[in-house]
Design a protein around this motif. Sequence first.
Motif, PDB file in Angstrom:
ATOM      1  N   GLU A  18       0.832  -1.198   0.000  1.00 35.60           N
ATOM      2  CA  GLU A  18       0.000   0.000   0.000  1.00 35.60           C
ATOM      3  C   GLU A  18       0.866   1.247   0.000  1.00 35.60           C
ATOM      4  N   MET A  19       0.652   2.103  -0.980  1.00 37.61           N
ATOM      5  CA  MET A  19       1.336   3.386  -0.990  1.00 37.61           C
ATOM      6  C   MET A  19       0.707   4.267   0.075  1.00 37.61           C
ATOM      7  N   LEU A  20       1.537   4.902   0.870  1.00 36.35           N
ATOM      8  CA  LEU A  20       1.045   5.800   1.908  1.00 36.35           C
ATOM      9  C   LEU A  20       1.231   7.256   1.512  1.00 36.35           C
ATOM     10  N   SER A  21       2.419   7.586   1.051  1.00 34.05           N
ATOM     11  CA  SER A  21       2.700   8.973   0.723  1.00 34.05           C
ATOM     12  C   SER A  21       3.933   9.061  -0.162  1.00 34.05           C
ATOM     13  N   VAL A  22       3.910  10.034  -1.032  1.00 34.41           N
ATOM     14  CA  VAL A  22       5.049  10.314  -1.900  1.00 34.41           C
ATOM     15  C   VAL A  22       5.332  11.809  -1.852  1.00 34.41           C
ATOM     16  N   VAL A  69      -2.388   0.181 -11.189  1.00 30.27           N
ATOM     17  CA  VAL A  69      -2.457  -0.020  -9.743  1.00 30.27           C
ATOM     18  C   VAL A  69      -1.143  -0.540  -9.177  1.00 30.27           C
ATOM     19  N   VAL A  70      -0.143  -0.681 -10.046  1.00 35.26           N
ATOM     20  CA  VAL A  70       1.130  -1.265  -9.621  1.00 35.26           C
ATOM     21  C   VAL A  70       2.151  -0.166  -9.394  1.00 35.26           C
ATOM     22  N   TRP A  71       2.814  -0.270  -8.250  1.00 39.63           N
ATOM     23  CA  TRP A  71       3.890   0.662  -7.932  1.00 39.63           C
ATOM     24  C   TRP A  71       5.229  -0.013  -8.164  1.00 39.63           C
ATOM     25  N   THR A  72       6.114   0.719  -8.800  1.00 37.67           N
ATOM     26  CA  THR A  72       7.491   0.277  -8.945  1.00 37.67           C
ATOM     27  C   THR A  72       8.381   1.382  -8.390  1.00 37.67           C
ATOM     28  N   ALA A  73       9.638   1.025  -8.151  1.00 37.65           N
ATOM     29  CA  ALA A  73      10.552   2.009  -7.588  1.00 37.65           C
ATOM     30  C   ALA A  73      11.983   1.692  -7.992  1.00 37.65           C
ATOM     31  N   GLY A  74      12.819   2.722  -7.922  1.00 39.65           N
ATOM     32  CA  GLY A  74      14.217   2.500  -8.213  1.00 39.65           C
ATOM     33  C   GLY A  74      14.863   1.582  -7.188  1.00 39.65           C
ATOM     34  N   SER A  75      14.500   1.772  -5.951  1.00 37.91           N
ATOM     35  CA  SER A  75      14.998   0.926  -4.872  1.00 37.91           C
ATOM     36  C   SER A  75      13.942   0.859  -3.776  1.00 37.91           C
ATOM     37  N   TRP A  76      13.879  -0.277  -3.145  1.00 38.88           N
ATOM     38  CA  TRP A  76      12.994  -0.472  -1.996  1.00 38.88           C
ATOM     39  C   TRP A  76      13.858  -0.679  -0.756  1.00 38.88           C
ATOM     40  N   GLY A  77      13.450  -0.059   0.318  1.00 36.74           N
ATOM     41  CA  GLY A  77      14.220  -0.199   1.535  1.00 36.74           C
ATOM     42  C   GLY A  77      13.775  -1.370   2.387  1.00 36.74           C
ATOM     43  N   GLN A  78      14.575  -1.659   3.368  1.00 35.75           N
ATOM     44  CA  GLN A  78      14.172  -2.628   4.380  1.00 35.75           C
ATOM     45  C   GLN A  78      13.139  -1.970   5.269  1.00 35.75           C
ATOM     46  N   GLY A  79      12.273  -2.719   5.787  1.00 36.75           N
ATOM     47  CA  GLY A  79      11.161  -2.172   6.541  1.00 36.75           C
ATOM     48  C   GLY A  79      11.418  -2.025   8.019  1.00 36.75           C
ATOM     49  N   THR A  80      10.503  -1.328   8.648  1.00 38.14           N
ATOM     50  CA  THR A  80      10.467  -1.226  10.097  1.00 38.14           C
ATOM     51  C   THR A  80       9.036  -1.544  10.525  1.00 38.14           C
ATOM     52  N   GLN A  81       8.915  -2.391  11.524  1.00 37.14           N
ATOM     53  CA  GLN A  81       7.601  -2.879  11.919  1.00 37.14           C
ATOM     54  C   GLN A  81       6.898  -1.896  12.841  1.00 37.14           C
ATOM     55  N   VAL A  82       5.642  -1.656  12.528  1.00 36.14           N
ATOM     56  CA  VAL A  82       4.788  -0.837  13.384  1.00 36.14           C
ATOM     57  C   VAL A  82       3.626  -1.707  13.836  1.00 36.14           C
ATOM     58  N   THR A  83       3.440  -1.792  15.131  1.00 40.98           N
ATOM     59  CA  THR A  83       2.345  -2.569  15.706  1.00 40.98           C
ATOM     60  C   THR A  83       1.523  -1.667  16.617  1.00 40.98           C
TER      61      THR A  83
END
Length: 126
Positions: free
Chosen positions: A51-55, A109-123
């Motif tokens: 899900e895209m949140l913000s750009v 509906v597909v998002w692509t990117a030059g690079s994707w980062g590692q995530g951080t978990q939010v609970t």
Amino acid sequence: QVQLVASGGGMVQAGDSLRLSCAASGPTFRRTTFSSIAMGWFRQAPGKGREMLSVVDASGASTYADSVKGRFTISRDNDNRVVYLQMNSLKPEDTANYYCAVNPTRTGVVWTAGSWGQGTQVTVSS
């Protein structure tokens, strides 16, 4: 090649706030490069799609998903090559792995990117 490292996630209660950071680095990824491209924040919850949140684009203009509009704010620090996501009024449905992306682009509906980062978990607990 760009390395993106996200941080700032954690376990919070509904209504709390968190500020995520995503630091970009790389031998050829200079400040001038960072400042000239769009950066985005995405999330993915278990069993759900990306899900895209913000750009935020190079001019600083930003767009938001309806699900986070009014609660989340994206910003960037070009000098330090960092993009932030301030998240307020968190809800249990915000629980996901959050990650950033370089130059995100949508095709249909597909998002692509030059690079994707590692995530951080939010609970977020209720």
